[in-house]
Design a protein around this motif. Sequence first.
Motif, PDB file in Angstrom:
ATOM      1  N   PHE A  28       0.719  -1.302   0.046  1.00 38.17           N
ATOM      2  CA  PHE A  28       0.078   0.023   0.145  1.00 38.17           C
ATOM      3  C   PHE A  28       0.957   1.257   0.082  1.00 38.17           C
ATOM      4  N   LYS A  29       0.417   2.292  -0.653  1.00 38.24           N
ATOM      5  CA  LYS A  29       0.863   3.649  -0.806  1.00 38.24           C
ATOM      6  C   LYS A  29       2.155   3.672  -1.492  1.00 38.24           C
ATOM      7  N   VAL A  30       2.746   2.783  -2.344  1.00 34.92           N
ATOM      8  CA  VAL A  30       3.832   2.548  -3.094  1.00 34.92           C
ATOM      9  C   VAL A  30       3.438   3.268  -4.496  1.00 34.92           C
ATOM     10  N   LEU A  31       2.430   2.545  -5.016  1.00 41.71           N
ATOM     11  CA  LEU A  31       2.154   2.950  -6.359  1.00 41.71           C
ATOM     12  C   LEU A  31       1.114   4.151  -6.512  1.00 41.71           C
ATOM     13  N   SER A  32       0.272   4.174  -5.427  1.00 43.82           N
ATOM     14  CA  SER A  32      -0.888   5.069  -5.363  1.00 43.82           C
ATOM     15  C   SER A  32      -0.381   6.794  -5.132  1.00 43.82           C
TER      16      SER A  32
ATOM     17  N   THR B   1       5.424  -4.580 -22.731  1.00 47.10           N
ATOM     18  CA  THR B   1       5.298  -3.038 -21.994  1.00 47.10           C
ATOM     19  C   THR B   1       6.199  -3.118 -20.879  1.00 47.10           C
ATOM     20  N   ILE B   2       6.498  -1.633 -20.732  1.00 44.29           N
ATOM     21  CA  ILE B   2       8.031  -1.673 -19.960  1.00 44.29           C
ATOM     22  C   ILE B   2       7.435  -0.640 -18.982  1.00 44.29           C
ATOM     23  N   LEU B   3       7.863  -0.902 -17.503  1.00 44.70           N
ATOM     24  CA  LEU B   3       7.783  -0.047 -16.229  1.00 44.70           C
ATOM     25  C   LEU B   3       9.085   0.575 -16.157  1.00 44.70           C
ATOM     26  N   TYR B   4       9.347   1.819 -16.258  1.00 38.74           N
ATOM     27  CA  TYR B   4      10.595   2.480 -16.141  1.00 38.74           C
ATOM     28  C   TYR B   4      10.565   3.600 -14.867  1.00 38.74           C
ATOM     29  N   GLY B   5      11.547   3.599 -14.178  1.00 35.81           N
ATOM     30  CA  GLY B   5      11.508   4.386 -12.776  1.00 35.81           C
ATOM     31  C   GLY B   5      12.815   4.248 -12.192  1.00 35.81           C
TER      32      GLY B   5
ATOM     33  N   GLY C   4       8.683   1.910  -7.553  1.00 37.32           N
ATOM     34  CA  GLY C   4       7.692   0.789  -7.453  1.00 37.32           C
ATOM     35  C   GLY C   4       7.687  -0.120  -8.543  1.00 37.32           C
ATOM     36  N   LYS C   5       8.363  -0.079  -9.609  1.00 37.29           N
ATOM     37  CA  LYS C   5       8.011  -0.976 -10.684  1.00 37.29           C
ATOM     38  C   LYS C   5       8.378  -2.411 -10.595  1.00 37.29           C
TER      39      LYS C   5
END
Length: 284
Positions: free
Chosen positions: A33-37, A50-54, A59-60
């Motif tokens: 909780f509270k990581v992605l939001s 699909t790529i999650l960058y960060g 939170g990727k």
Amino acid sequence: MVYLNVFTFPNEDMEFNFFMKIKRTCYDSFYPFKVLSRHGFERIDFEPVTILYGGNGSGKSTALNVIAEKTGINRDSIYNKSNFYMDYVNMCTMQLEDNIPKNSRIITSDDVFDYMLNIRNLNEGIDQRREKLFEEYLDAKYSHFQLKSIEDYEQLKKVNSARSKTQSRFVRSELMDNVREYSNGESAFLYFTEKIGEKGLYLLDEPENSLSPKRQIELVKFIEESAHFFGCQFIISTHSPFLLSMHGAKIYDLDENPVDVKRWTELENVRTYYEFFKRHEKEF
């Protein structure tokens, strides 16, 4: 190919309502909780790649592991779950375009590291056995052996084998299954090519770890061809410019608030590389 079409994470209101229903007693962490939001990351619409960058802490990897848990795909390494992990996963939703194949899996850095370590240990064991076989060969080849009973028959076969073969052929025949000594990069790349088959959903968590730039480029080609020709879907967390440049990939920038879809050339990490090499262009 797209198997997983849409995935949604709890928004801030959903998380707040959850917290109001539980007793805040002995817990000092409510992960995930509270990581992605906190960056408004609520929904992913997937493409074949699909790529999650960060950056670290964006939170990727959390998103990737939550998706893996929700879809129920295979995993090798054990994942330590927090007290509220399944509560969070149960609040997520997903929409499928097609049934997720059984051979689908998540591949993490721990999986690749364990694989490389196993190969290294196996090779070390073979090296030790090889040294003993060298000694056995010399003892057998030049011994004055005489068969005295049926119990000596196995030793007789070894003596005859040593006398009829060169040292290298004797050792190879006794070792039976010899293992090639791969470098770490070769072992890591081999792991991906062995685990990724046709028609599967594959989640790759920072696959660039342990891979040289050359190997990363080879992995990019392997992923592109697997997605284009062999019915695979990939969801990848990375900050490697080589993987980010993948043709046709949809990239979510988790460093943005709210999270946004961007072209790879717009990403801060890639721009940093570009500006660095641009400053040193005359040195090449």
